[in-house]
Design a protein around this motif. Structure first.
Motif, PDB file in Angstrom:
ATOM      1  N   LEU A 107       0.497  -1.452  -0.208  1.00 48.92           N
ATOM      2  CA  LEU A 107       0.142  -0.074   0.315  1.00 48.92           C
ATOM      3  C   LEU A 107       0.796   1.435   0.163  1.00 48.92           C
ATOM      4  N   VAL A 108       1.905   1.587   1.305  1.00 49.59           N
ATOM      5  CA  VAL A 108       2.670   2.525   0.828  1.00 49.59           C
ATOM      6  C   VAL A 108       3.769   2.800  -0.576  1.00 49.59           C
ATOM      7  N   THR A 109       4.095   1.310  -0.716  1.00 48.41           N
ATOM      8  CA  THR A 109       5.032   1.496  -2.525  1.00 48.41           C
ATOM      9  C   THR A 109       3.661   2.329  -3.452  1.00 48.41           C
ATOM     10  N   ALA A 110       2.890   1.669  -3.698  1.00 46.79           N
ATOM     11  CA  ALA A 110       1.815   2.029  -4.541  1.00 46.79           C
ATOM     12  C   ALA A 110       2.091   3.558  -4.248  1.00 46.79           C
ATOM     13  N   LEU A 170       9.436   2.959  14.148  1.00 46.11           N
ATOM     14  CA  LEU A 170       9.149   4.448  14.101  1.00 46.11           C
ATOM     15  C   LEU A 170       9.527   5.285  13.362  1.00 46.11           C
ATOM     16  N   PRO A 171      10.658   5.302  12.717  1.00 46.52           N
ATOM     17  CA  PRO A 171      10.996   6.025  11.274  1.00 46.52           C
ATOM     18  C   PRO A 171      10.032   5.908  10.234  1.00 46.52           C
ATOM     19  N   PHE A 172       9.504   4.907  10.059  1.00 46.97           N
ATOM     20  CA  PHE A 172       8.612   4.736   8.807  1.00 46.97           C
ATOM     21  C   PHE A 172       6.810   5.154   9.045  1.00 46.97           C
ATOM     22  N   VAL A 173       6.428   5.391  10.113  1.00 44.07           N
ATOM     23  CA  VAL A 173       5.112   5.956  10.429  1.00 44.07           C
ATOM     24  C   VAL A 173       5.849   7.443  10.240  1.00 44.07           C
ATOM     25  N   PHE A 174       6.667   8.341  11.592  1.00 45.46           N
ATOM     26  CA  PHE A 174       7.600   9.485  11.452  1.00 45.46           C
ATOM     27  C   PHE A 174       7.322  10.157   9.639  1.00 45.46           C
ATOM     28  N   LEU A 175       7.754   9.635   8.381  1.00 43.50           N
ATOM     29  CA  LEU A 175       8.280  10.102   7.135  1.00 43.50           C
ATOM     30  C   LEU A 175       6.995  10.232   6.681  1.00 43.50           C
ATOM     31  N   THR A 176       6.373   8.817   7.313  1.00 45.65           N
ATOM     32  CA  THR A 176       4.822   8.647   6.206  1.00 45.65           C
ATOM     33  C   THR A 176       3.398   9.876   6.863  1.00 45.65           C
ATOM     34  N   SER A 192       9.599  31.890  -0.870  1.00 47.67           N
ATOM     35  CA  SER A 192      10.965  31.351  -1.153  1.00 47.67           C
ATOM     36  C   SER A 192      10.242  29.914   0.186  1.00 47.67           C
ATOM     37  N   ALA A 193       9.156  30.379   0.542  1.00 45.79           N
ATOM     38  CA  ALA A 193       8.890  28.992   1.621  1.00 45.79           C
ATOM     39  C   ALA A 193       8.273  27.435   0.745  1.00 45.79           C
ATOM     40  N   VAL A 194       8.265  27.778  -0.456  1.00 39.97           N
ATOM     41  CA  VAL A 194       8.272  26.946  -1.339  1.00 39.97           C
ATOM     42  C   VAL A 194       9.438  26.230  -1.061  1.00 39.97           C
ATOM     43  N   VAL A 195      10.507  26.794  -1.580  1.00 35.46           N
ATOM     44  CA  VAL A 195      11.799  25.323  -1.495  1.00 35.46           C
ATOM     45  C   VAL A 195      12.112  24.632  -0.276  1.00 35.46           C
ATOM     46  N   LEU A 196      11.478  25.849   1.025  1.00 37.61           N
ATOM     47  CA  LEU A 196      11.778  24.626   2.280  1.00 37.61           C
ATOM     48  C   LEU A 196      11.435  23.847   2.423  1.00 37.61           C
ATOM     49  N   PHE A 197       9.876  24.068   2.033  1.00 42.06           N
ATOM     50  CA  PHE A 197       8.467  22.702   2.124  1.00 42.06           C
ATOM     51  C   PHE A 197       9.778  21.432   0.939  1.00 42.06           C
ATOM     52  N   GLY A 198       9.804  22.394  -0.172  1.00 41.73           N
ATOM     53  CA  GLY A 198      10.051  21.262  -0.985  1.00 41.73           C
ATOM     54  C   GLY A 198      11.132  20.432  -0.450  1.00 41.73           C
ATOM     55  N   ALA A 199      12.140  20.909   0.604  1.00 41.38           N
ATOM     56  CA  ALA A 199      13.590  20.556   0.128  1.00 41.38           C
ATOM     57  C   ALA A 199      12.732  19.397   1.153  1.00 41.38           C
ATOM     58  N   LEU A 200      12.644  19.589   2.494  1.00 46.01           N
ATOM     59  CA  LEU A 200      11.624  19.366   3.737  1.00 46.01           C
ATOM     60  C   LEU A 200      11.108  18.172   3.135  1.00 46.01           C
ATOM     61  N   PHE A 201      10.144  17.958   1.934  1.00 47.24           N
ATOM     62  CA  PHE A 201       9.233  17.251   1.676  1.00 47.24           C
ATOM     63  C   PHE A 201      10.496  16.169   0.633  1.00 47.24           C
ATOM     64  N   MET A 202      11.217  15.905   0.279  1.00 42.50           N
ATOM     65  CA  MET A 202      12.048  15.181  -0.131  1.00 42.50           C
ATOM     66  C   MET A 202      12.621  14.480   0.661  1.00 42.50           C
ATOM     67  N   PHE A 203      12.979  14.991   1.047  1.00 43.24           N
ATOM     68  CA  PHE A 203      14.204  14.484   2.862  1.00 43.24           C
ATOM     69  C   PHE A 203      12.683  13.489   3.127  1.00 43.24           C
ATOM     70  N   ALA A 204      11.684  13.703   3.555  1.00 46.27           N
ATOM     71  CA  ALA A 204      10.819  12.519   3.813  1.00 46.27           C
ATOM     72  C   ALA A 204      10.161  11.175   2.986  1.00 46.27           C
ATOM     73  N   GLY A 207      13.581   9.523   2.575  1.00 45.23           N
ATOM     74  CA  GLY A 207      14.030   8.530   3.640  1.00 45.23           C
ATOM     75  C   GLY A 207      13.018   7.248   4.099  1.00 45.23           C
ATOM     76  N   GLN A 208      11.762   7.456   3.629  1.00 45.90           N
ATOM     77  CA  GLN A 208      10.879   6.480   3.490  1.00 45.90           C
ATOM     78  C   GLN A 208      11.796   5.517   1.850  1.00 45.90           C
ATOM     79  N   VAL A 209      11.884   5.784   1.631  1.00 45.40           N
ATOM     80  CA  VAL A 209      12.707   5.142   0.400  1.00 45.40           C
ATOM     81  C   VAL A 209      13.230   3.697   1.062  1.00 45.40           C
ATOM     82  N   THR A 210      14.489   4.315   1.936  1.00 49.53           N
ATOM     83  CA  THR A 210      15.389   4.228   2.433  1.00 49.53           C
ATOM     84  C   THR A 210      14.573   2.621   3.325  1.00 49.53           C
ATOM     85  N   VAL A 211      13.515   3.352   4.545  1.00 49.84           N
ATOM     86  CA  VAL A 211      12.833   2.829   5.482  1.00 49.84           C
ATOM     87  C   VAL A 211      12.128   1.292   4.602  1.00 49.84           C
TER      88      VAL A 211
END
Length: 235
Positions: A107-110, A170-176, A192-204, A207-211
């Motif tokens: 489900l999370v992968t799809a 813990l990281p699975f639920v947090f990042l989701t 400029s806030a869009v760049v910050l939110f975009g970078a944080l979203f890419m982090f999540a 990061g979830q791909v690794t988890v």
């Protein structure tokens, strides 16, 4: 078609020989997504100076040469950790429903695949519209988008080190759950806030791909890992 073997074969090979699964999955993912981050810059450079055909031929030629080098440099051998880790993973999965594990992962992968691909495709247009005053030139836009992707790639390295020390839940639920408010912030943010939110979203997202890859490595017996990675990336 040929490049599609990378995840099911390459990731399974990496996991089978890994000493610290999370860290090594994270390092591999970081380099892969740095490739995504700088692909736009490299493609633009090659197209501008050598024509659009060079953007296919030169990276393709490098990939073929690396494949030939890999063939001659890396010997075919069984994993030295296979039997011990197979037993360990059998113990890890005791008391857990494999159907539930794979149901959650599927489900999370799809759904995550839709979010991941939608965001990587729409980021250039999103930044161009929300930062039209700051990003007048395509070159500047490419740099900002690449930096956002690069920030996400670093997330894989960080998460890879964390999941060797923490329970995967813990990281699975947090990042989701982080992705929901960040998507809302991207939908309505400006400037400029869009760049910050975009970078944080890419982090999540990255990061979830690794988890998710670590979940397969943790719960699945070695002889099944290549098939499960294949099914995961198919989804």
């Amino acid at each position: 078609v040929f490049a599609a073997i990378y995840h099911p074969v390459g990731t399974a090979m990496l996991v089978a020989h890994a000493e610290n699964r999370g860290r090594e999955i994270g390092i591999n993912g970081m380099w892969g997504n740095l490739g995504v981050a700088f692909a736009a810059l490299l493609t633009g450079f090659l197209t501008a100076h050598f024509g659009w055909r060079a953007a296919f031929i030169l990276p393709g030629g490098v990939a073929i040469l690396l494949g030939i080098g890999f063939f001659f440099c890396v010997r075919e051998e069984p994993s030295p950790h296979l039997s011990a880790k197979a037993a360990a993973r059998g113990e890890d999965s005791e008391g857990l429903s494999m159907r539930r594990v794979f149901g959650v992962l599927a489900l999370v992968t799809a759904t995550g695949g839709v979010v991941f691909n939608a965001s990587t495709v729409t980021y250039p247009k999103l930044f161009q519209e929300r930062l039209s005053d700051l990003l007048a030139s395509p070159q500047t836009l490419g740099v900002v988008v690449s930096l956002a992707y690069a920030f996400g790639a670093v997330a894989q390295l960080i998460m890879g080190r964390l999941i060797d020390r923490l329970n995967l839940k813990l990281p699975f639920v947090f990042l989701t759950f982080c992705q929901v408010p960040l998507l809302l912030a991207l939908a309505y943010g400006h400037g400029s806030a869009v760049v910050l939110f975009g970078a944080l979203f890419m982090f999540a997202v990255f990061g979830q791909v690794t988890v998710n890859d670590a979940m397969v490595a943790h719960f699945v017996a070695p002889q099944w890992q290549a098939r499960v990675f294949a099914l995961r990336y198919f989804l």
